[in-house]
Every structure is written in C-alpha cells, then in structure tokens.
Design a protein around this motif. Sequence first.
Motif, short mmCIF file in Angstrom:
data_model
loop_
_atom_site.label_atom_id
_atom_site.label_comp_id
_atom_site.label_asym_id
_atom_site.label_seq_id
_atom_site.Cartn_x
_atom_site.Cartn_y
_atom_site.Cartn_z
N THR A 42 -35.42 -10.47 44.25
CA THR A 42 -34.22 -9.68 44.50
C THR A 42 -34.52 -8.20 44.30
OG1 THR A 42 -32.86 -11.51 43.71
CG2 THR A 42 -31.80 -9.36 43.87
N ARG A 43 -33.98 -7.40 45.18
CA ARG A 43 -34.07 -5.94 45.00
C ARG A 43 -33.00 -5.50 44.00
NH1 ARG A 43 -37.43 -1.75 46.11
NH2 ARG A 43 -37.47 -1.99 48.38
N VAL A 44 -33.36 -4.61 43.07
CA VAL A 44 -32.44 -4.09 42.06
C VAL A 44 -32.25 -2.59 42.32
CG1 VAL A 44 -32.00 -3.74 39.62
CG2 VAL A 44 -33.15 -5.83 40.38
N LEU A 45 -31.04 -2.21 42.67
CA LEU A 45 -30.70 -0.82 42.95
C LEU A 45 -29.90 -0.26 41.77
CD1 LEU A 45 -30.50 1.67 44.80
CD2 LEU A 45 -28.50 0.60 45.88
N VAL A 46 -30.41 0.80 41.15
CA VAL A 46 -29.79 1.40 39.97
C VAL A 46 -29.14 2.72 40.37
CG1 VAL A 46 -30.11 2.18 37.59
CG2 VAL A 46 -31.56 0.35 38.53
N LEU A 47 -27.83 2.87 40.08
CA LEU A 47 -27.09 4.12 40.31
C LEU A 47 -26.76 4.71 38.95
CD1 LEU A 47 -24.57 2.82 43.03
CD2 LEU A 47 -26.87 3.76 43.37
N SER A 48 -27.55 5.71 38.53
CA SER A 48 -27.39 6.26 37.19
C SER A 48 -27.99 7.67 37.14
CB SER A 48 -28.08 5.36 36.16
OG SER A 48 -28.03 5.92 34.87
N ASP A 49 -27.56 8.44 36.10
CA ASP A 49 -28.17 9.75 35.84
C ASP A 49 -29.22 9.66 34.75
OD1 ASP A 49 -26.52 9.29 33.68
OD2 ASP A 49 -25.87 11.38 33.51
N PHE A 50 -29.45 8.48 34.18
CA PHE A 50 -30.50 8.20 33.20
C PHE A 50 -30.41 9.15 32.01
CE2 PHE A 50 -32.00 6.31 37.10
CZ PHE A 50 -32.50 5.08 36.67
N GLY A 51 -29.20 9.32 31.49
CA GLY A 51 -29.00 10.05 30.25
C GLY A 51 -29.09 11.55 30.35
N ASP A 75 -28.58 14.09 27.12
CA ASP A 75 -29.59 15.04 26.71
C ASP A 75 -29.05 16.46 26.68
OD1 ASP A 75 -31.97 16.06 25.94
OD2 ASP A 75 -32.98 15.84 27.87
N ALA A 76 -28.19 16.81 27.66
CA ALA A 76 -27.61 18.16 27.69
C ALA A 76 -26.66 18.39 26.54
CB ALA A 76 -26.89 18.38 29.03
N ALA A 85 -34.08 3.44 42.20
CA ALA A 85 -32.97 4.18 41.61
C ALA A 85 -32.51 5.30 42.54
CB ALA A 85 -33.37 4.78 40.26
N LEU A 86 -31.20 5.58 42.48
CA LEU A 86 -30.59 6.75 43.11
C LEU A 86 -30.05 7.63 41.98
CD1 LEU A 86 -28.58 5.58 46.26
CD2 LEU A 86 -30.52 7.14 46.20
N VAL A 87 -30.52 8.88 41.92
CA VAL A 87 -30.16 9.79 40.83
C VAL A 87 -29.41 10.98 41.43
CG1 VAL A 87 -31.00 11.10 38.85
CG2 VAL A 87 -32.26 9.09 39.65
N PRO A 88 -28.13 11.22 41.03
CA PRO A 88 -27.38 12.35 41.58
C PRO A 88 -27.69 13.66 40.84
CG PRO A 88 -25.96 11.09 40.14
CD PRO A 88 -27.30 10.38 40.16
N ALA A 89 -28.95 14.06 40.86
CA ALA A 89 -29.36 15.29 40.18
C ALA A 89 -30.65 15.78 40.83
CB ALA A 89 -29.56 15.05 38.68
N PRO A 90 -30.93 17.08 40.77
CA PRO A 90 -32.19 17.59 41.33
C PRO A 90 -33.40 17.00 40.64
CG PRO A 90 -30.65 19.39 40.89
CD PRO A 90 -30.06 18.16 40.26
N LEU A 91 -34.51 17.01 41.34
CA LEU A 91 -35.72 16.38 40.84
C LEU A 91 -36.23 17.05 39.57
CD1 LEU A 91 -37.95 14.28 41.35
CD2 LEU A 91 -39.13 15.98 42.74
N ASP A 92 -36.06 18.37 39.44
CA ASP A 92 -36.58 19.06 38.26
C ASP A 92 -35.79 18.77 36.99
OD1 ASP A 92 -34.30 20.29 39.10
OD2 ASP A 92 -35.08 22.34 39.08
N ARG A 93 -34.65 18.09 37.10
CA ARG A 93 -33.86 17.73 35.92
C ARG A 93 -34.10 16.29 35.47
NH1 ARG A 93 -27.73 18.82 36.62
NH2 ARG A 93 -27.88 18.05 34.48
N CYS A 125 -33.59 11.19 45.15
CA CYS A 125 -32.54 12.14 44.84
C CYS A 125 -31.31 11.81 45.69
CB CYS A 125 -33.02 13.57 45.12
SG CYS A 125 -31.95 14.84 44.45
N TRP A 126 -30.18 11.63 45.03
CA TRP A 126 -28.95 11.19 45.70
C TRP A 126 -28.21 12.43 46.24
CZ3 TRP A 126 -24.80 7.66 42.96
CH2 TRP A 126 -23.98 7.07 43.94
#
Length: 332
Positions: free
Chosen positions: A254-263, A267-268, A296-304, A317-318
């Motif tokens: 099964t494919r696992v798709l994660v929608l998160s900002d990973f903390g 951290d901020a 994973a799909l991350v709604p933040a720029p790559l440098d963060r 990058c989402w």
Amino acid sequence: MAAHQPPTGEPDRPRGEIWIGDVARAVAALSVDPADKAVLSRIANLLGMETAAPVRPPSRSGSSEPRPRPRTVPSAPPSSPTPPAQEDPRQRRRDGLAVPLLQPLSAWDSVPRVWSEPALAGPSSRATGERPALQGLLPPHSEAATLRLLVSRLVAEGPVDIERLLGLMGTATVVTELPRQPVRTVRFGVQVLVDLGEGMEPFLRDAMRVLERAAAISGRHGCDVLYFADCPLHRSGPGAAWTWGSYHPPATGTRVLVLSDFGLHLDAAGRLPPRYEEDWRHTAGLIRHNGCSPVALVPAPLDRWPRWLTDLMPALCWDRTTTAAVARSRLP
C-alpha cells in the motif's frame, strides 16, 4: 424691518424687537397657507408687529402721563384661499412696499435627487450564502496527474522488457521469468495520514480536497484515512480524537501518503518534543518494514524542512511549483 422705532428725543433703551423673519418662522412652524391673510394678520398681531409706539417710562419729574392704548388693526374678513390672478401669492403689500413671504416647508417635504453615477450592485446570494470555490495548492493543470503519481506505485507488470532480456541472454544467464517493464497501479490502495495539528489548521480544506481526489483515483474502498496530531505513532485513528490509538501500518504494497508540516510550528514556537524525530523515524520504519512505500506533501518551502525528513521518505513541496514532471522525477 423692526416692529417700532423709539420716539425722537428719547434715550435708546434696549428692548425686544420683532422682525419679519420671526413671522416667517411662525408661519412655517404652524404650516399656515401664505394666501390666508386673516391668519397672517392675527400672527403678526400676536407677535406685536402692528402695535403703536411703545409704553414710555415715567418722567424724572414724577408726573405720570397716561399710557397710550395699543392701536390694533381690526382683523381682515376671511378671504378666499385663492389669491387674485394679478397678485403674486408670494408677496404681500404693506405701506406701499412689496414684502416677499417665505415659502413654508415641512420636515416631510422631500427633494428629488438626481444621481449622476449608477448605483452599486447589491450582494448576490452566492457571496452571502456560499463559500468561495477552493483553489488547490497544486497547479490546476497537473493536479490530477500529480495526485495519481502520489497514490500509485510501480510494479513490474508491463510489457516484456526486450533490452533487459537480451542482456540476460548475452551473458548466458538462465531466464526463469520474463523481465517486464514497470507500470504504475493503484490496485494496492492508498493510506492517507492527515495531520490535524496546530500548524496544519490553515490547510484543512486543502487536505480534504486531496482526500476527495485520492478516493476518486483509487476508489472509495481502496482509500484508507487516518488522522493524527503532529505524529501518528502513539495516537492516530479514523474517527474522533478520543478513539485514537497506536499506529498500525496498512497491508503490504500500500502507498502511504502523509499530509503534515512535520513539526515546523512546534519548532518555531519552541515546543518541539525531544523524541519527535525519533517517533517519526520509528513510524517510517514500521511502514517500510511492512512492505509499504511512504511519500509526503509538506505545505512549506524546502529551506524550512527539517533535515531528517528527506532521509525518511520522499517529500514534495505542497505548492504551485510541484508539477507532475517534478513528482515523477522524485518518486520511486
């Protein structure tokens, strides 16, 4: 025009004076017809406009003179409300002078307004009763293709790979199974892990949009959804938060798709738990140990992004920079 003048030789003493404007204000307040001369005469008489000379004060010698009685003008007989044709109803003659009368107005008289610009359009029912249409974070022209790459996986079930087969034969290798080209399939289904933490609250509608698209691609029965907050290892589940438990990976393949900002929000704010990275590494290890592939799909720029994220799973990058071509180049 004053009501009376002090007699010649008398000292100028301060006293009240009645002006024609006072009569005009009284006529306007009582809503009297200007053509009704009898009523106008009574109003002027009551205000003291047509009285004789004022009462003289007693002389210094002590002799008192009889006070002259005020000379009143008898009321004019009622006249017809319609003025003569040759007389202007807005004027009244007195002492041979034409005295213009003010036009009585009431507070309810409305003056017609002429607008030079068109009126603004009123709010429509859609603007007041419906929410605006949601525009996805992914590019609209490639959103469907990108999501299909995210929820599918490669399997060696395509046409026979001739080049690979010739290479095996050229090395005198025994071919027990024909090599086939890899193709993408969604028959294994997809498990979507949706982060409901504080940092993902602005993207809740976008996450629901991805769930709808994923279910439409893989089928309602092939899409499994689990919710969690910050990390799914210890608490996650398909229902309300109070029903969540420990995370269990899906079936093999099964494919696992994660929608998160990973903390990123933790951290901020300085509230990142000390074992946060270890919990995510343990979660990714459970997924891979069961023969599944996470992405994973991350709604933040790559440098963060946290540095350890790309070591755990492929991440995209989402936003509008992620097209189908970018997803194909980064996904296994």
